[in-house]
Scaffold this motif. Structure first.
Motif, mmCIF file in Angstrom:
data_model
loop_
_atom_site.group_PDB
_atom_site.id
_atom_site.type_symbol
_atom_site.label_atom_id
_atom_site.label_comp_id
_atom_site.label_asym_id
_atom_site.label_seq_id
_atom_site.Cartn_x
_atom_site.Cartn_y
_atom_site.Cartn_z
ATOM 1 N N MET C 81 -10.513 -14.501 -8.803
ATOM 2 C CA MET C 81 -9.282 -15.470 -8.240
ATOM 3 C C MET C 81 -9.795 -15.907 -6.410
ATOM 4 S SD MET C 81 -7.493 -11.672 -6.444
ATOM 5 C CE MET C 81 -6.917 -10.905 -5.461
ATOM 6 N N TYR C 82 -8.189 -16.255 -6.053
ATOM 7 C CA TYR C 82 -8.514 -17.298 -5.028
ATOM 8 C C TYR C 82 -6.638 -16.324 -5.095
ATOM 9 C CZ TYR C 82 -10.745 -21.121 -5.803
ATOM 10 O OH TYR C 82 -11.619 -22.178 -6.022
ATOM 11 N N VAL C 369 -1.956 -4.371 -3.314
ATOM 12 C CA VAL C 369 -2.651 -5.342 -3.047
ATOM 13 C C VAL C 369 -2.430 -4.595 -1.452
ATOM 14 C CG1 VAL C 369 -3.637 -6.363 -1.910
ATOM 15 C CG2 VAL C 369 -3.828 -6.433 -4.000
ATOM 16 N N ARG C 370 -0.958 -4.737 -0.757
ATOM 17 C CA ARG C 370 -0.686 -4.697 0.054
ATOM 18 C C ARG C 370 -0.546 -2.865 0.575
ATOM 19 N NH1 ARG C 370 5.051 -5.787 3.248
ATOM 20 N NH2 ARG C 370 5.060 -3.366 4.013
ATOM 21 N N LYS C 371 0.250 -2.277 -0.242
ATOM 22 C CA LYS C 371 -0.119 -0.692 -0.463
ATOM 23 C C LYS C 371 -1.919 -0.104 0.176
ATOM 24 C CE LYS C 371 1.560 3.006 0.057
ATOM 25 N NZ LYS C 371 2.929 4.377 -1.661
ATOM 26 N N ALA C 372 -2.270 -0.961 -0.953
ATOM 27 C CA ALA C 372 -4.215 -0.124 -0.501
ATOM 28 C C ALA C 372 -4.620 -0.794 0.464
ATOM 29 C CB ALA C 372 -4.298 -0.975 -1.726
ATOM 30 N N LEU C 373 -4.596 -1.861 0.967
ATOM 31 C CA LEU C 373 -4.752 -2.200 3.003
ATOM 32 C C LEU C 373 -3.939 -1.767 3.585
ATOM 33 C CD1 LEU C 373 -5.743 -5.731 1.200
ATOM 34 C CD2 LEU C 373 -7.015 -3.725 1.001
ATOM 35 N N GLU C 374 -2.777 -1.653 4.385
ATOM 36 C CA GLU C 374 -2.309 -1.286 4.944
ATOM 37 C C GLU C 374 -2.772 -0.110 6.005
ATOM 38 O OE1 GLU C 374 1.760 -0.051 4.452
ATOM 39 O OE2 GLU C 374 2.134 -1.698 2.987
ATOM 40 N N PRO C 375 -3.396 0.800 5.079
ATOM 41 C CA PRO C 375 -4.248 2.077 6.149
ATOM 42 C C PRO C 375 -5.877 0.891 6.797
ATOM 43 C CG PRO C 375 -3.806 2.427 3.444
ATOM 44 C CD PRO C 375 -3.826 1.014 3.723
ATOM 45 N N HIS C 376 -6.274 0.116 6.017
ATOM 46 C CA HIS C 376 -7.062 -0.752 6.785
ATOM 47 C C HIS C 376 -7.231 -1.690 7.498
ATOM 48 C CE1 HIS C 376 -9.365 2.068 4.274
ATOM 49 N NE2 HIS C 376 -7.985 1.933 2.488
ATOM 50 N N TYR C 377 -5.998 -2.691 7.385
ATOM 51 C CA TYR C 377 -5.478 -3.747 8.220
ATOM 52 C C TYR C 377 -3.997 -3.541 8.867
ATOM 53 C CZ TYR C 377 -9.693 -5.598 5.579
ATOM 54 O OH TYR C 377 -10.582 -5.849 5.342
ATOM 55 N N ASP C 378 -3.960 -4.293 10.091
ATOM 56 C CA ASP C 378 -2.766 -4.169 10.851
ATOM 57 C C ASP C 378 -2.034 -5.193 9.597
ATOM 58 O OD1 ASP C 378 -1.882 -6.030 13.606
ATOM 59 O OD2 ASP C 378 -0.779 -4.331 12.251
ATOM 60 N N LEU C 379 -0.575 -4.509 9.884
ATOM 61 C CA LEU C 379 0.887 -5.123 8.757
ATOM 62 C C LEU C 379 1.102 -5.615 10.308
ATOM 63 C CD1 LEU C 379 1.362 -5.640 5.967
ATOM 64 C CD2 LEU C 379 2.814 -3.877 6.134
ATOM 65 N N PRO C 380 2.123 -6.918 10.645
ATOM 66 C CA PRO C 380 2.601 -6.967 11.624
ATOM 67 C C PRO C 380 3.392 -7.000 10.880
ATOM 68 C CG PRO C 380 1.619 -9.482 10.611
ATOM 69 C CD PRO C 380 0.954 -8.312 9.632
ATOM 70 N N ILE C 432 -2.606 -13.029 1.958
ATOM 71 C CA ILE C 432 -2.245 -12.777 0.269
ATOM 72 C C ILE C 432 -1.885 -12.913 -0.514
ATOM 73 C CG2 ILE C 432 -3.689 -11.318 -1.407
ATOM 74 C CD1 ILE C 432 -4.580 -9.621 1.759
ATOM 75 N N GLU C 433 -2.064 -13.920 -1.579
ATOM 76 C CA GLU C 433 -1.420 -14.025 -2.942
ATOM 77 C C GLU C 433 -2.425 -13.947 -4.168
ATOM 78 O OE1 GLU C 433 0.540 -17.628 -3.163
ATOM 79 O OE2 GLU C 433 1.775 -17.050 -5.775
ATOM 80 N N PRO C 434 -2.356 -12.869 -4.497
ATOM 81 C CA PRO C 434 -2.940 -12.800 -5.919
ATOM 82 C C PRO C 434 -2.669 -13.363 -7.182
ATOM 83 C CG PRO C 434 -2.097 -10.440 -5.282
ATOM 84 C CD PRO C 434 -2.187 -11.588 -4.256
ATOM 85 N N THR C 435 -1.695 -14.181 -7.212
ATOM 86 C CA THR C 435 -0.460 -14.082 -8.457
ATOM 87 C C THR C 435 -0.892 -13.407 -9.551
ATOM 88 O OG1 THR C 435 -2.564 -15.486 -10.140
ATOM 89 C CG2 THR C 435 -1.292 -16.329 -7.791
ATOM 90 N N GLU C 436 -0.411 -13.709 -10.973
ATOM 91 C CA GLU C 436 0.619 -12.523 -12.042
ATOM 92 C C GLU C 436 -1.088 -12.448 -12.927
ATOM 93 O OE1 GLU C 436 1.533 -15.942 -11.294
ATOM 94 O OE2 GLU C 436 1.223 -17.056 -13.430
ATOM 95 N N SER C 437 -1.557 -14.062 -12.619
ATOM 96 C CA SER C 437 -3.436 -13.810 -13.455
ATOM 97 C C SER C 437 -4.202 -12.313 -13.218
ATOM 98 C CB SER C 437 -4.051 -15.139 -13.112
ATOM 99 O OG SER C 437 -2.374 -16.150 -13.602
ATOM 100 N N GLU C 438 -4.316 -11.892 -12.385
ATOM 101 C CA GLU C 438 -4.902 -11.105 -12.116
ATOM 102 C C GLU C 438 -4.912 -9.435 -13.026
ATOM 103 O OE1 GLU C 438 -7.820 -12.356 -10.639
ATOM 104 O OE2 GLU C 438 -6.840 -14.225 -10.711
ATOM 105 N N SER C 439 -5.817 -9.640 -13.307
ATOM 106 C CA SER C 439 -6.239 -7.743 -13.977
ATOM 107 C C SER C 439 -6.349 -6.780 -13.288
ATOM 108 C CB SER C 439 -6.846 -7.602 -15.350
ATOM 109 O OG SER C 439 -8.231 -7.972 -14.267
ATOM 110 N N ASP C 444 -8.747 -4.525 -8.095
ATOM 111 C CA ASP C 444 -9.422 -3.059 -8.103
ATOM 112 C C ASP C 444 -10.547 -3.807 -7.163
ATOM 113 O OD1 ASP C 444 -7.851 -0.821 -10.282
ATOM 114 O OD2 ASP C 444 -7.594 -1.290 -7.975
ATOM 115 N N LEU C 445 -10.792 -4.922 -7.761
ATOM 116 C CA LEU C 445 -12.263 -5.498 -6.904
ATOM 117 C C LEU C 445 -12.185 -5.901 -5.944
ATOM 118 C CD1 LEU C 445 -14.043 -6.709 -10.359
ATOM 119 C CD2 LEU C 445 -14.718 -4.636 -8.998
ATOM 120 N N PHE C 446 -10.715 -6.951 -6.216
ATOM 121 C CA PHE C 446 -11.005 -7.331 -4.257
ATOM 122 C C PHE C 446 -10.263 -6.334 -3.315
ATOM 123 C CE2 PHE C 446 -9.101 -10.299 -1.531
ATOM 124 C CZ PHE C 446 -7.969 -10.145 -0.818
ATOM 125 N N ILE C 447 -9.233 -5.173 -3.219
ATOM 126 C CA ILE C 447 -8.937 -4.303 -2.654
ATOM 127 C C ILE C 447 -10.838 -3.314 -1.805
ATOM 128 C CG2 ILE C 447 -7.839 -1.700 -2.591
ATOM 129 C CD1 ILE C 447 -6.068 -3.046 -4.793
#
Lengths: 127, 444, 493
Positions: C81-82, C369-380, C432-439, C444-447
Motif C-alpha cells: 500500500m501507498y 483507518v481514521r476511526k482506528a487511529l483517532e485514539p492515537h493521533y491528533d485529529l485537527p 492518509i489515502e488508502p484507496t479502494e485497492s486495499e483489502s 489492519d496491518l497498516f493500522i
C-alpha cells in the motif's frame, strides 16, 4: 544570544549599524526554524533595498523563505562566502554569516525596529 | 468487481466497526441535490477478454505493420526487447515518485544514469529527469532563458517544428513574451542566419534553433550561437530526433539544449506518451524546471541518490516556482535509459550511421527540395502530381508515404517530408521513390 | 572482504558507466541493405562528433541484471500500500498494459492518414464521452500531458473566455490548503494569486468569501473534496457567488476518487476541471510519470479548447483544426495516447457500477483507518472524511517525534509513508489515502503499524527519530545533496 547593539525586525532579520552602513542578516531564531540551510539568494550589489521589502531568499531542503530588508539604501556589498558555504548561516548567523551591507538612506527608519529585549520577547511569544 | 479486494463479509465488519448500516451513509455530507440519482450513463463493465478484444479491433483498423516513411517529430526505431522486460516489472511500473529515497534507490539510480547520459550526448553539464515532451521542453527552455537573461522576448527559426512553435506561442502569450520568426533559406533549407541576427535586439532572451530541423537539415548552430551571444541572448538548441545525437557533434556554445527522446524506445503511440529533456550549463541549474536527482550519502556513508533542489519546484515555491510541472516522464525515460544502455557508445553511433545511409539512399533517387546536409529526414519535390496523390498510390501498395508539407508550409505544397530509419527496407524505399518520380516501375 | 553488503538480496550495484569496458556490446543491428555513407562527407566534418565520451558499454546480460537489481530496491503498488494523500495510488490493472501494447495502437504515427487512424480516434472520442459523463461536463480535451498541465490549460481557458468577454481580469483565488501546483499554475498563466483562508471546519469561509470575489477575480481554484479529505458542502453556493460576479469556478479533480458515480462536479456549478488519469483512472505512475491531465468544461468554454478537436464527419472521426477561438496547442500531437488507452480500458472494465463501488470502498477504507487511529493521533478537524483523512503529529511532537520521523519508521514496517507535512494548514500533517485497492487485511496491518509507532514515540522516541533501520539505505543526506549538488556521474568519482 541577541546582541544589544543590533536592531531586529518582526520577520527575524537583524541590522548592525557601522557609521552610515547597516550590516544585515537573519537571526538565530530564523535559522533554527528553517533547519539546515542549503542555499541563499543574495541581492545584487548596486540594487536598492527598501525597508520591509524582499531582499533575497534563504532555502532549506523543503522550504524557501523571503528575507526582508530591515533598512533602505543601496546595497554596497554582499557576503559571497555564503554562496559556497550556506551552512555558515546555521553556525554563525549573527557574525560570519552576515548577508549584505547597505548604505543607509534613511537612518530614522531604525526607529521602526525592535531592540534586543523586544526581539527576545517576540521570540518567546512565538515559541 | 475484480479490482476491489473486499468480500461483503469484510465490508460488513468494517461498517460495524464504524457503527454504520451502509457505506452510503459516509456520503451524507454531500448535499442531496448534488448526489447522483441514477447510475452513470456508461456501458456496463466488461470482462478482460471483451475489453482487450475491443482494443485489438481498434488496432486492426489502423494499418498495423505497414512500412511508414513519416517522421516529423515522431520516429520509428526498433525497440530492444529488454526495454519492455525492464519497464513492465511492477517495481518500476507501479512505483510512485521517489520522494522517499530509502525505498526508491532503484528508480533514483536509473534517473541519475539518465541525466548523465543526456549530458554526455548533448555536451551539457546538467540535465533534468525529463519533461512532458519536446514541445513543452522547448517552451519551458524559452521561459528559462527569460529568467536567466532578465530579457523578455525570443526569436525562433521557422524551420523549427510547426507544432513546437504553436506550443511556444501558447505558453508565451500569457507571459507577454513576443515571438519573432526567422525565415529559412529556400536553397539550403537551413535558417537564414542573417535575418535571424537582424531580429535580435537587447530585449531578446534567446534564439531558438532546431537541428536537425523540421526539414531534416543540419543547422549552423555554432554561427547561430555566436550571433545570439553578440546580441546578449542565449542560444537554445532544440532536437526532435534523438538518434541524431549519436552522430552529430553537440554544439558547445549552446546555452540550453531542449529536445524529444521518443526515438529512444518509446513507440510512436499516436503522439504520446513521450519524454522531453532540458540540459544546460551548471551555472543555470537553479533555473532548470523539472525534477533533478542528485548523488549523496546515507547516514552510514554509502552512496545514495535523492531528489534534490526541490525548492525550484511547485510544491515548495508555489507561485514563485520555476514551472508548475509536477510529473516527470519517469517510466518512458527509463525506456530511454535501457535503450541507451543496450546500444551504448558504439551502438548509438552505428544506429545513427545506418539511419544516415538509409535516408541518403532514398534521397539519392529523388529530387530534393533543399541542398543542405541532412540526417534521416529530407524534403522531396513531387513532380507532376501532388504529394497527396503520391501517398494515395502508396497506400494502395500498403505503404505509408511521407508528410505532405502544404498543411504547415503553403509554399512547399508540392513537397513531402520523408524519413528513413534503420527499420526502412530497401525494397520499400524503391517503391516510394518510384511512386514519387511517377515512373511505372513499382516493385522490382 | 566480501562484496555482498547489508541484509538485502541484491548485490551492491554499480552504475552502468562503472560496469562498462571498451568493446562490450548489448546490441546487434542488421547488416545494411543499402550502401554505407561517409558521415563526414554527407554532413561536413565539423558536424560529426567524436566518440560519445563516457557512454556505457555493457553486454545485454549485464544490462538485464543491472536494471533488475535496481528494481528490487524500489517499493511499488504491486508490493504494498501507498497511503499517500491525494495521490490515489490504486492498483494498476495489467489488462491496461496489454491494451496499450496492441500493435495497431502502439505503432500508430500521429500523422498517419486519418482514414488509417480511426481506431485511435474512436478510442479518444469514447474516452472524451465517458469523462464528460463522469464529471457532468459538456466537453473534454485529452491533450494535456499531466495534472499540472491540465490545470494550466484550464486556467488558460478561463483567461480566454474572460478576455473574449472583454476583460481577462487579474486575480485567481486559491485556498491555503491547495496543492502547490495551483498557485504555480496561476502565476504561469499570468495571474496574481490571492490566498483564501480555510475556516475552522477546514472549508471555505462562506462569510468572508463574497467580499473576496471582486470584479478583479477571474476564478477560484477549488479542490473538492479538499486536501483535508473534506467535501466542500457549500460548493453550489460558492459557484453562484462567483458566477454573479462574472467569475468562474475551476475544480482541481485530483480527488475525484471520492466522487465517481456518486456526485458530479458539473452538477454543482463547476465550469472547468482537470482530471488525473494516473490517479482516479488507474494508469500507472511509473515512478513519476507519464500521466495525463484531461480538461473538462461547460459549453461556453468549449470554443477555446486546445486544437485540434475530434469531430464526427459522416461515418468517420476527423481532427478539426478550424478552431479560431482556441487557446492553441499545449503540446505537440494529441495527448498521451498510450495513457488514454489504459484509462479507457479501466473505465470499460469497471462500468457504472464498478466506478461507484470504487468511490464507496475508497471512502469506507479511509474512514475505517481514521476511526482506528483517532485514539492515537491528533485529529485537527472533526469534519467527516471522504477518501482521505488528515492527522497531525502534535501528540508525538511532545516527545520530539515529528511526522517525518513517523513516516520513516513506517518504512521499517514495510509500508510507504503517507503524505508528510501537507496540507500546509495543518502543522505536522499526516495525510492518509488508502484507496479502494486495499483489502481489510492490508488496512489492519497498516493500522497496527501506525499504532505501534505511536507507542514507540511514547516509549522509545529515539528509535522513531532515527528511523528507518531496515531499509537498503538509511536516511539519506538531503542537505548535502542540495548544498553541493552532484547531478551526473563523472569518471573521476
Amino acid at each position: 544570544m541577541y546582541p544589544e547593539e543590533f536592531r531586529y525586525t518582526r520577520e527575524h532579520e537583524w541590522v548592525k549599524v557601522e557609521g552610515d552602513v547597516g550590516v544585515v542578516g537573519i537571526t538565530f531564531h530564523a535559522q533554527q526554524a528553517l533547519g539546515d540551510i542549503v542555499y541563499v539568494e543574495l541581492p545584487k550589489v548596486g540594487a536598492q533595498a527598501v525597508q520591509g521589502k524582499t531582499l533575497g531568499t534563504v532555502e532549506s531542503v523543503k522550504a524557501v523563505s523571503d528575507i526582508y530588508a530591515p533598512v533602505s539604501g543601496e546595497i554596497i556589498e554582499v557576503n559571497q562566502t555564503l554562496v559556497d558555504k550556506p551552512e555558515l548561516l546555521n553556525r554563525d548567523p549573527h557574525g560570519e554569516a552576515w548577508l549584505a551591507k547597505i548604505r543607509l538612506r534613511a537612518p530614522e527608519e531604525l526607529g521602526n525596529l525592535l531592540t534586543a529585549r523586544q526581539y527576545r520577547d517576540l521570540v518567546a511569544e512565538e515559541s | 468487481m475484480r479490482f476491489l479486494p473486499k468480500s461483503e463479509t469484510e465490508r460488513r465488519q468494517m461498517l460495524d466497526a464504524l457503527g454504520l448500516a451502509s457505506a452510503e451513509e459516509l456520503f451524507a455530507q454531500i448535499p442531496a441535490e448534488l448526489r447522483l440519482k441514477r447510475p452513470l450513463a456508461l456501458q456496463p463493465g466488461l470482462s478482460e477478454y471483451e475489453v482487450l478484444e475491443y482494443f485489438r479491433q481498434c488496432g486492426r483498423r489502423n494499418a498495423a505493420g505497414w512500412p511508414c516513411f513519416l517522421g516529423a517529430g515522431s520516429y520509428y526505431h526498433y525497440r530492444p526487447a529488454l526495454v519492455d522486460a525492464v519497464v513492465s516489472r511492477g517495481e518500476f511500473l507501479t512505483a510512485y515518485t521517489p520522494y522517499q529515497a530509502e525505498i526508491s534507490q532503484g528508480l533514483l539510480t536509473s534517473i541519475f544514469e539518465f541525466q548523465t547520459m543526456i549530458c554526455q550526448l548533448t555536451g551539457m553539464e546538467v540535465a533534468n529527469a525529463s519533461m512532458y515532451d519536446g514541445s513543452t521542453a522547448m517552451a519551458e527552455a524559452a521561459l528559462m532563458a527569460r529568467r536567466i537573461s532578465g530579457r523578455e522576448h525570443v526569436v525562433v527559426a521557422r524551420s523549427v517544428h510547426p507544432e513546437y512553435r504553436e506550443v511556444l506561442r501558447t505558453y508565451a502569450h500569457n507571459q507577454a513574451v513576443r515571438i519573432r520568426e526567422a525565415p529559412y533559406e529556400p536553397q539550403s533549407g537551413a535558417v537564414n542566419l542573417q535575418e535571424a541576427a537582424a531580429l535580435l535586439d537587447d530585449h531578446t532572451a534567446a534564439l531558438i534553433i532546431q537541428s536537425p530541423n523540421f526539414f531534416g537539415v543540419i543547422e549552423p548552430l555554432r554561427e547561430a550561437a555566436e550571433a545570439a551571444h553578440r546580441a546578449g541572448a542565449l542560444l537554445i538548441h532544440v532536437f526532435t530526433e534523438a538518434v541524431a545525437l549519436g552522430l552529430l557533434a553537440p554544439c558547445q556554445q549552446a546555452d540550453i539544449v531542449a529536445g524529444e527522446i521518443q526515438s529512444f524506445a518509446m513507440p510512436p503511440s499516436f503522439g504520446g506518451p513521450y519524454a522531453g529533456v532540458i540540459a544546460t550549463r551548471e551555472k543555470h541549474v537553479r533555473q532548470l524546471p523539472g525534477r533533478l536527482v542528485g548523488q549523496t550519502t546515507d547516514s552510514r556513508g554509502n552512496r545514495a541518490f535523492c531528489l534534490t533542489l526541490s525548492t525550484r519546484e511547485q510544491h515548495i515555491r508555489r507561485e514563485k516556482a520555476t514551472s508548475n510541472i509536477c510529473t516527470n516522464q519517469a517510466l518512458v525515460a527509463l525506456m530511454a535509459t535501457v535503450f541507451m544502455t543496450v546500444y551504448g557508445k558504439q551502438g548509438l553511433r552505428e544506429l545513427a550511421e545506418q539511419n544516415l545511409a538509409k535516408a541518403h539512399y532514398l534521397a539519392g533517387k529523388l529530387p530534393r527540395r533543399f541542398a543542405g546536409p541532412f540526417f534521416n529526414e529530407f524534403v522531396a519535390r513531387c513532380p507532376g502530381r501532388s504529394p497527396e496523390a503520391v501517398n494515395q498510390e502508396l497506400l494502395g501498395k500498403r505503404i505509408i508515404g511521407g508528410l505532405p508539407l502544404g498543411r504547415f508550409y503553403p509554399e512547399l505544397a508540392d513537397s513531402m517530408l520523408l524519413c528513413a530509419t534503420e527499420m526502412s527496407r530497401r525494397e520499400d524505399m524503391d517503391v516510394v521513390a518510384a511512386a514519387i518520380r511517377g515512373s511505372e516501375g513499382g516493385r522490382q | 572482504m566480501i562484496r555482498k553488503v547489508r541484509s538485502h538480496i541484491a548485490q551492491d550495484e554499480p552504475l552502468v558507466f562503472e560496469l562498462s569496458s571498451p568493446g562490450k556490446r548489448g546490441y546487434q543491428l542488421p547488416a545494411l541493405d543499402v550502401p554505407p555513407v561517409d558521415a563526414a562527407q554527407a554532413l561536413g566534418a565539423g558536424n560529426v562528433r567524436a566518440v560519445i565520451e563516457g557512454f556505457p558499454e555493457i553486454s545485454e546480460v549485464e544490462a538485464a541484471r543491472h536494471f533488475t537489481r535496481l528494481s528490487t530496491w524500489n517499493y511499488a503498488i504491486d508490493l504494498g500500500m501507498y497511503p499517500l494523500g491525494s495521490c490515489t495510488m490504486k492498483y494498476n490493472p495489467r489488462a491496461n498494459e496489454a491494451a496499450a501494447a496492441v500493435e495497431g495502437l502502439a505503432w500508430a504515427h500521429p500523422y498517419q492518414p486519418e482514414d488509417l487512424a480511426q481506431g485511435c480516434l474512436e478510442i479518444m472520442a469514447r474516452l472524451e464521452e465517458a469523462l464528460a459523463e463522469i464529471t457532468g461536463m459538456d466537453a473534454v480535451s485529452l491533450q494535456p500531458a499531466a495534472g499540472a498541465h491540465g490545470e494550466l490549460t484550464g486556467i488558460l481557458l478561463v483567461r480566454a473566455l474572460l478576455a473574449a468577454r472583454g476583460n481577462p481580469r487579474r486575480k485567481i483565488l486559491i485556498p491555503d490548503s491547495a496543492h502547490g501546483t495551483n498557485p504555480a499554475t496561476a502565476a504561469i498563466a499570468g495571474y496574481e494569486v490571492e490566498n483564501i483562508r480555510s475556516n475552522a471546519r477546514g472549508m471555505i469561509d462562506l462569510e468572508a468569501f463574497p467580499n473576496q470575489v471582486t470584479e478583479e477575480v477571474a476564478a477560484l481554484m477549488l479542490t473538492n473534496p479538499n486536501t483535508l479529505g473534506v467535501f466542500e458542502v457549500n460548493i453550489a453556493r460558492i459557484a453562484e457567488i462567483l458566477h454573479c460576479k462574472g467569475a468562474l469556478l475551476y475544480m482541481d479533480g485530483a480527488n475525484m476518487n471520492a466522487l465517481v458515480g456518486v456526485a458530479r462536479p458539473g452538477d454543482a456549478g463547476v465550469d472547468v476541471l482537470h482530471l488525473n488519469l494516473h490517479k482516479t483512472f488507474s494508469t500507472p505512475h511509473g515512478g513519476g510519470g507519464p500521466g495525463s491531465g484531461p480538461v473538462a468544461v461547460k459549453r461556453e468554454l468549449e470554443p477555446f479548447l486546445p486544437v485540434p478537436r475530434l469531430k464526427r464527419v459522416h461515418e468517420a472521426w476527423r481532427l478539426d483544426y478550424e478552431r479560431p477561438q482556441s487557446i492553441g496547442r499545449v503540446r505537440a500531437f494529441y495527448g498521451n495516447f498510450g495513457v488514454l488507452v489504459r484509462a479507457l480500458a479501466y473505465i470499460m472494465a469497471c462500468g457504472p457500477e464498478g466506478l461507484r463501488a470504487v468511490a464507496l470502498d475508497a471512502v469506507l477504507n479511509s474512514n475505517y483507518v481514521r476511526k482506528a487511529l483517532e485514539p492515537h493521533y491528533d485529529l485537527p478537524h472533526g469534519e467527516p472524511s471522504m477518501h482521505e483523512c488528515v492527522f497531525s503529529d502534535q501528540r508525538q511532537a511532545r516527545r520530539g517525534v515529528r511526522t517525518m520521523d513517523i513516516a520513516k519508521r513506517l518504512l521499517d514496517y514495510g509500508f510507504h509513508p503517507y503524505t508528510v507535512s501537507f496540507p500546509l494548514i495543518v502543522a505536522g500533517a499526516l495525510m492518509i489515502e488508502p484507496t479502494e485497492s486495499e483489502s481489510k487485511r492490508e488496512l489492519d496491518l497498516f493500522i497496527e503499524a501506525m499504532i505501534s509507532i505511536a507507542r514507540e514515540a511514547e516509549e522509545n522516541p529515539e528509535l522513531v527519530r532515527t528511523a528507518p533501520h531496515t531499509t537498503r539505505t538509511s536516511r539519506v543526506d538531503e542537505v548535502t545533496a542540495a548544498r553541493r549538488p552532484v547531478l551526473r556521474w563523472r569518471p573521476e568519482q
